[in-house]
Design a protein around this motif. Structure first.
Motif, mmCIF file in Angstrom:
data_model
loop_
_atom_site.group_PDB
_atom_site.id
_atom_site.type_symbol
_atom_site.label_atom_id
_atom_site.label_comp_id
_atom_site.label_asym_id
_atom_site.label_seq_id
_atom_site.Cartn_x
_atom_site.Cartn_y
_atom_site.Cartn_z
ATOM 1 N N ARG A 229 1.079 -2.511 7.921
ATOM 2 C CA ARG A 229 0.371 -0.741 7.860
ATOM 3 C C ARG A 229 -0.359 -0.317 6.342
ATOM 4 O O ARG A 229 -1.127 1.202 6.189
ATOM 5 C CB ARG A 229 1.504 0.466 7.989
ATOM 6 N N VAL A 230 0.156 -1.196 5.270
ATOM 7 C CA VAL A 230 -0.503 -0.944 3.810
ATOM 8 C C VAL A 230 -0.814 -2.263 2.908
ATOM 9 O O VAL A 230 -0.828 -3.273 3.390
ATOM 10 C CB VAL A 230 0.380 0.094 2.655
ATOM 11 N N ALA A 231 -2.268 -2.212 2.843
ATOM 12 C CA ALA A 231 -2.810 -3.326 2.265
ATOM 13 C C ALA A 231 -3.552 -3.003 0.990
ATOM 14 O O ALA A 231 -4.287 -1.714 0.431
ATOM 15 C CB ALA A 231 -4.056 -3.806 3.527
ATOM 16 N N LEU A 232 -3.560 -4.020 -0.242
ATOM 17 C CA LEU A 232 -3.915 -3.297 -1.372
ATOM 18 C C LEU A 232 -5.301 -4.691 -1.738
ATOM 19 O O LEU A 232 -4.679 -6.053 -1.496
ATOM 20 C CB LEU A 232 -2.767 -3.587 -2.266
ATOM 21 N N ALA A 233 -6.584 -4.318 -1.939
ATOM 22 C CA ALA A 233 -7.345 -5.641 -3.087
ATOM 23 C C ALA A 233 -7.427 -5.497 -4.503
ATOM 24 O O ALA A 233 -6.910 -4.358 -4.644
ATOM 25 C CB ALA A 233 -8.281 -5.501 -1.862
ATOM 26 N N THR B 177 -7.987 -1.480 -5.052
ATOM 27 C CA THR B 177 -8.294 -0.849 -3.037
ATOM 28 C C THR B 177 -6.437 -0.613 -2.584
ATOM 29 O O THR B 177 -6.395 -1.747 -2.381
ATOM 30 C CB THR B 177 -9.235 -0.997 -2.962
ATOM 31 N N VAL B 178 -5.921 1.390 -2.005
ATOM 32 C CA VAL B 178 -5.090 0.664 -1.456
ATOM 33 C C VAL B 178 -5.661 1.085 -0.124
ATOM 34 O O VAL B 178 -7.015 1.853 0.371
ATOM 35 C CB VAL B 178 -4.233 1.098 -1.603
ATOM 36 N N LEU B 179 -5.041 0.502 1.200
ATOM 37 C CA LEU B 179 -5.925 1.179 1.838
ATOM 38 C C LEU B 179 -4.751 1.771 3.383
ATOM 39 O O LEU B 179 -3.877 1.000 3.051
ATOM 40 C CB LEU B 179 -6.677 -0.427 3.369
#
Length: 408
Positions: A383-387, A404-406
């Motif tokens: 549900r939450v991703a980070l680059a 980046t947080v999506l």
């Protein structure tokens, strides 16, 4: 109040040696895929940000590369911006596109990165990397690397970019301070090569054991070839939109929200001041803007130009304790099926690293993860991703970084 921003579409070429293709054609493929993914047409895009780092040096296109590539595929009238920020170019292009939406300047914007790095003269390609540190002070680079990692005899090592020496020096410093081992670094490489087997767009799709990684051709200690990103051609693109742009979207259920996007430079600090590293400072800012913490991240794509880079970033971003990144990788924590999968795409080591496209390719993977479209690589319930995308070298760390947080 700042405009909310969503990622509406993503596209990416296969990363490879594209001997018969050039920068504009690679860009066109990624852009057309991103637009189709969003259900939009070219006429809907109101601003474009074109990322590239090597076209001037390798193809002689010193200026207006974005205008040439984008107008060649039919974009006209809109503002086009050319972006260069070393290996963080792709993420920087996205940051600028997001800012245009947040400011209310446009409703729909495009970020695209495209590189053709494999040319007939390999030495010219390797020389490109020499432009990502202070070229006026080569002695300063040598002193910084010695200060970080001590003296190292690499006379036996084969041809490589200067950044393999930079990462090796940082790795040796980490090994000395925290006890990280070469085998733990190899475990990261083996994991990422294993992930890439299931990524049809990855440059390398061969699985390696830890022992095979360790026994491969040595570069600057402790690195071997499978621990390091290859030279890559390819492109990636992301379409972003704001509230007004949503009215033109047919498939709103596939939108991914940009919870935070930060780009920055570091601060002057002692080389061993781990808590002042650029990535950690930016991550704190990103978490605050997203209203989340590292414990909320379900999946991450980190800038592993070498396997050590992933260990370093998992610690700096708070995904594990300082000094624990190598042990976490060795224990399977960061593998698919582990508590926090990192680089399910295969990462830069095996997916490939076309400099200006890399940050956008990370977002491509994470958007597919949050939509539940990653197939065998899917992280259940993400549900939450980070680059994290970093580039260049200054003062003992990256010259620039982007986080980046999506959110799904």
């Amino acid at each position: 109040m700042a405009e909310q921003v969503w990622i509406a579409g993503v596209g990416m070429t296969k990363f490879a040696h594209h001997t018969d293709r050039e920068v504009p054609g690679l860009a066109a493929e990624a852009v057309h895929e991103a637009l189709a993914d969003a259900g939009l047409e070219q006429r809907h895009v109101e601003a474009a940000f074109f990322g590239n780092t090597t076209q001037g040096a390798l193809q002689g296109q010193l200026m207006v590369g974005g205008q040439i590539a984008l107008r060649g595929m039919g974009f006209e009238r809109i503002p086009m911006y050319n972006v260069e920020n070393a290996c963080a170019t792709g993420a920087t292009a996205l940051h600028l596109a997001v800012d245009q939406i947040r400011a209310g300047a446009v409703d729909i914007a495009l970020a695209v990165g495209s590189e053709k790095m494999n040319v007939a003269d390999r030495d010219r390609t390797m020389a490109v990397f020499n432009g990502a540190y202070d070229v006026s002070d080569p002695a300063g680079l040598t002193a910084a690397l010695t200060d970080l990692g001590g003296e190292s005899d690499d006379s036996h090592a084969g041809r490589r970019s200067i950044f393999m020496d930079i990462y090796a020096a940082m790795a040796r410093a980490h090994m000395k301070r925290f006890g990280t081992t070469q085998r733990q670094i190899a475990a990261v490489a083996a994991k990422n090569h294993r992930h890439s087997v299931h990524n049809e767009k990855a440059q390398h799709r061969r699985e390696f054991t830890v022992d095979e990684v360790l026994s491969a051709r040595a570069l600057s200690f402790p690195l071997t070839v499978p621990m390091c990103a290859p030279v890559t051609d390819g492109a990636a693109a992301v379409v972003v939109c704001g509230q007004r742009g949503l009215r033109r979207m047919a498939a709103r259920g596939r939108l991914v929200r940009v919870l935070a996007h930060v780009v920055g430079t570091g601060v002057t600090h002692p080389r061993d001041a781990w808590d002042q590293h650029i990535s950690g400072l930016l991550a704190a800012r990103a978490y605050e803007r997203a209203g989340l913490g590292p414990q909320d991240i379900d999946v991450a794509e980190l800038h592993d130009a070498t396997a050590f880079g992933e260990i370093q970033q998992t610690e700096l971003l708070g995904l594990c304790e300082p000094g624990a990144g190598g042990a976490a990788a060795e224990a399977g924590v960061t593998a698919l099926g582990g508590r926090l999968p990192v680089n399910p795409s295969g990462g830069l080591e095996s997916k490939g690293h076309p400099l200006g496209a890399t940050g956008l390719a990370q977002v491509y993977e994470l958007v597919r993860q949050l939509r539940g479209e990653a197939g065998v690589r899917q992280v259940p319930g993400a549900r939450v991703a980070l680059a994290e995308n970093g580039g260049g070298f200054y003062g003992g760390e990256e010259a620039v970084a982007a986080i980046t947080v999506l959110g799904a």
